[in-house]
Scaffold this active site. Structure first.
Site, PDB file in Angstrom:
ATOM      1  N   ASP A   7      38.335  33.510  43.954  1.00 17.45           N
ATOM      2  CA  ASP A   7      39.316  34.123  45.766  1.00 17.45           C
ATOM      3  C   ASP A   7      40.074  35.403  44.468  1.00 17.45           C
ATOM      4  O   ASP A   7      41.475  34.985  44.249  1.00 17.45           O
ATOM      5  CB  ASP A   7      39.709  33.655  46.027  1.00 17.45           C
ATOM      6  CG  ASP A   7      40.815  33.761  46.928  1.00 17.45           C
ATOM      7  OD1 ASP A   7      39.649  34.898  47.440  1.00 17.45           O
ATOM      8  OD2 ASP A   7      42.161  33.315  47.474  1.00 17.45           O
ATOM      9  N   GLU A  67      34.258  36.212  46.176  1.00 19.01           N
ATOM     10  CA  GLU A  67      34.718  36.401  47.688  1.00 19.01           C
ATOM     11  C   GLU A  67      34.837  37.620  48.032  1.00 19.01           C
ATOM     12  O   GLU A  67      35.193  38.148  47.482  1.00 19.01           O
ATOM     13  CB  GLU A  67      36.147  35.832  48.167  1.00 19.01           C
ATOM     14  CG  GLU A  67      35.906  35.611  50.237  1.00 19.01           C
ATOM     15  CD  GLU A  67      37.354  34.585  50.309  1.00 19.01           C
ATOM     16  OE1 GLU A  67      37.691  35.176  52.008  1.00 19.01           O
ATOM     17  OE2 GLU A  67      37.971  34.274  49.406  1.00 19.01           O
ATOM     18  N   ASP A 139      44.383  29.718  46.876  1.00 19.53           N
ATOM     19  CA  ASP A 139      44.320  30.543  46.478  1.00 19.53           C
ATOM     20  C   ASP A 139      43.005  29.750  45.263  1.00 19.53           C
ATOM     21  O   ASP A 139      42.144  30.269  45.312  1.00 19.53           O
ATOM     22  CB  ASP A 139      44.278  31.351  45.034  1.00 19.53           C
ATOM     23  CG  ASP A 139      45.752  32.063  46.188  1.00 19.53           C
ATOM     24  OD1 ASP A 139      45.184  33.066  46.538  1.00 19.53           O
ATOM     25  OD2 ASP A 139      47.435  32.042  46.029  1.00 19.53           O
TER      26      ASP A 139
END
EC number: 3.1.21.10
Length: 164
Positions: A7, A67, A139
């Site tokens: 991420d 992502e 996160d």
């Protein structure tokens, strides 16, 4: 198969490592790479690249899932996020790892069953799917979700290839 989920972020880049053994998903590790906002931006990108390179060397994943960029209201924030993603992707391709990208909606759909799930729902599902004692840091949780999304997507792709 060992999957590294990422991420990306210019201040915090989350990572999550899972192992897919048959239909089982096993938590290996998760955490975040923190950059100091007082540092020059290129130095922060280098820290993301170096940190992920060390994680890749330690855990030796077979694939990386990242992502995809969301639409930010602030153009400067979107550019910085894109650069952080670039540093993360280069850390993977630098050692020959395949990289797969997933939107937030795809990740939520894979983990919770709906692309409109709330962040808390995703975190609770990750905790349950990976049998974690507590919800992972935000996160890291997002990175684990991306890894789980890839595990499900890769499994479906393998099934579809077997049908042909």
């Amino acid at each position: 198969m060992i999957i590294l989920g990422i991420d990306p972020g210019s201040r915090k880049t989350g990572y999550g490592i899972i192992s897919k053994q048959g239909n089982r998903l096993i938590h290996v590790d998760n955490g975040a790479i923190f950059t100091q906002s007082a540092k020059d931006f290129p130095e922060r990108l280098e820290k993301i690249f170096t940190g992920l390179s060390e994680i890749i060397a330690q855990y030796r994943p077979e694939v990386v899932a990242v992502e995809d960029v969301f639409l930010a209201k602030n153009a400067q924030s979107a550019l910085k996020l894109g650069q952080a993603r670039g540093a993360a992707i280069v850390a993977a391709v630098n050692v020959g790892l395949p990289v797969h990208e997933y939107t937030a909606m795809q990740v939520k759909q894979a983990v919770v069953g709906t692309g409109r799930a709330e962040k808390a729902q995703v975190q609770q599902m990750i905790k349950a799917l990976l049998n974690l004692p507590e919800v992972a840091q935000e996160d890291a949780s997002d990175a684990l979700a991306v890894a789980i999304c890839h595990a499900h997507s890769a499994g479906m792709s393998a099934l579809l290839k077997g049908v042909r």
